[in-house]
Design a protein around this motif. Structure first.
Motif, short mmCIF file in Angstrom:
data_model
loop_
_atom_site.label_atom_id
_atom_site.label_comp_id
_atom_site.label_asym_id
_atom_site.label_seq_id
_atom_site.Cartn_x
_atom_site.Cartn_y
_atom_site.Cartn_z
N LEU A 94 82.39 -94.47 73.61
CA LEU A 94 83.64 -95.00 73.05
C LEU A 94 84.73 -93.95 73.09
CD1 LEU A 94 82.23 -96.81 69.87
CD2 LEU A 94 82.90 -97.87 72.03
N THR A 99 88.54 -95.52 68.90
CA THR A 99 87.62 -96.62 68.60
C THR A 99 86.41 -96.13 67.82
OG1 THR A 99 88.32 -97.79 70.59
CG2 THR A 99 86.24 -98.48 69.60
N PHE A 100 85.89 -94.96 68.19
CA PHE A 100 84.74 -94.42 67.46
C PHE A 100 85.11 -94.15 66.01
CE2 PHE A 100 82.25 -90.90 65.79
CZ PHE A 100 80.96 -91.38 65.97
N ALA A 121 77.10 -93.62 70.78
CA ALA A 121 78.40 -94.27 70.59
C ALA A 121 79.54 -93.29 70.87
CB ALA A 121 78.51 -94.82 69.17
#
Length: 412
Positions: free
Chosen positions: A198, A202-203, A194
């Motif tokens: 990202l 957003t992460f 992730a």
């Protein structure tokens, strides 16, 4: 077999009436919420007869496609407890007369008029504030019901406000915070993947459960912790009053400058009021004979068609030792830039601090945004922008070279 972690069991067993859980994606939020409705020690459907408990998601589709399947998987491991299942109404009735129902907040009218023992709003950051304040909260009144708010952040909205209330354990609220990695069921390699796919913001929001500023945040230099102060009123230091003359609400910020640093120590906020009443409130708190330096909207120098007295003349009549400092309003960009430079300049220096008691000031600095695609302040929310505007008039007057200031004093 579906189960809950020890951390989730501890939350379920906590005696707080209103629980707020902020957690990252895939932490097990929906599982926790559903288990809580079933096994809670105060009003769980499996533990007490004739309970009426609701799980509420932002939309009916989310409820039907996700939560309903999880609930059936949980309950059907204990078929001996089930009396009736209703696929159309997304409800399960148990042999003890208790019922659990799943609802969507996108149809608020369907949520009205029911008394509840417990309601758990899921992904609450994506619901309207009024779904709780006007619909779900009243449904708990007669039965003294409880609630669990749970979700991943989505900016500094009402979910954030409730989380802060729970952190301070106000009004029987209590908060918990978990990142995705805190779940024992998540492979750390998934988190690494992730991070690669990202963007950083957003992460942080989705996997670290971080409340991130929504796009277009105006006072981006403000940090709730770094701009915090314990400074309180010092009667030996000049009082500065920053004013906005909006009626609902009318907001005044109280500031003291100590060795070149500005401290917002108090705020006065009233709805459906007027300048005379606010001036008397200020006098009641800090004294009618106190020497005030007043900064505010330039429109306060104008007489209206309904009154031959300006706002500043009214203030000087009630608080005679006041000096009014104002100038024609600067451009929004100039004023905002001046405020941001005091909050934190390019060298990382902070020269504007807020006492935590000033909740409206903090809310403004965190939530006021620009209109999409424009350099104009979004005035959609009737509660926002007023007190940050007021502080901006003071800062632009004292720390900007643009515009010729006007000093207005009472005529003897």
């Amino acid at each position: 077999m579906l189960s809950v972690t020890q951390a989730q069991i501890d939350i379920i067993n906590d005696p707080a009436r209103f629980k707020v859980i902020v957690a990252g994606r895939r932490w097990g939020k929906t599982h926790l919420s559903l288990f809580d409705l079933l096994i809670n020690n105060d009003n769980g459907c499996w533990k007490f007869p004739k309970m009426k408990n609701w799980f509420v998601a932002p939309t009916y589709r989310q409820v039907k496609n996700i939560a309903w399947n999880i609930l059936k998987e949980i309950c059907f491991e204990y078929p001996q407890l089930i009396k009736k299942k209703n696929e159309a109404e997304l409800s399960i009735e148990f042999i003890n007369g208790s019922t659990i129902e799943l609802k969507g907040a996108d149809n608020e009218d369907s949520l009205r008029g029911v008394g509840l023992n417990k309601v758990n709003p899921d992904e609450f950051a994506f619901m309207k504030k009024e779904a709780w304040t006007e619909v779900l909260r009243p449904a708990l009144t007669d039965k003294k019901g409880t609630a669990m708010f749970i979700g991943t952040p989505d900016g500094f909205n009402y979910f954030y406000d409730l989380f802060q209330k729970g952190k301070n354990e106000e009004d029987n609220y209590k908060s918990w915070f978990y990142k995705t990695i805190d779940s024992p069921f998540i492979d750390p390699l998934e988190i690494e993947e992730a991070q690669r796919t990202l963007d950083a913001r957003t992460f942080r929001q989705e996997y670290e459960a971080s409340f991130e500023a929504i796009g277009g945040r105006i006072y981006y230099a403000f940090d709730r912790e770094k701009n915090k102060t314990d400074q309180i009123y010092n009667k030996n230091i000049q009082l500065i009053v920053c004013m906005d003359f909006n009626v609902a609400p009318m907001c005044w910020a109280i500031v003291q400058n100590i060795k070149g640093i500005d401290y917002v120590i108090d705020e006065i906020v009233e709805y459906n009021t007027n300048t005379e009443y606010m001036s008397k409130r200020l006098g009641d708190i800090y004294g009618y004979g106190t020497y005030y330096q007043i900064y505010g909207d330039y429109s306060g120098t104008f007489r209206s068609t309904s009154s031959r007295t300006t706002d500043y003349e009214i203030i000087n009549q009630i608080l005679p030792n006041s000096t009014i400092r104002t100038k024609p309003n600067p451009s929004i960009i100039d004023r905002v830039n001046a405020v941001n430079s005091r909050l934190c300049n390019a060298k990382g220096e902070r020269r504007l601090f807020i006492n935590p008691k000033c909740k409206i000031v903090i809310k403004d600095f965190e939530q006021v945004i620009y209109k999409e695609g424009k350099r104009e302040i979004d005035k959609t929310s009737l509660d926002l922008t007023h007190i940050s505007d007021a502080i901006g008039y003071y800062i632009d007057y004292e720390y900007s070279l643009k515009g010729r200031p006007i000093v207005y004093q009472r005529e003897n």
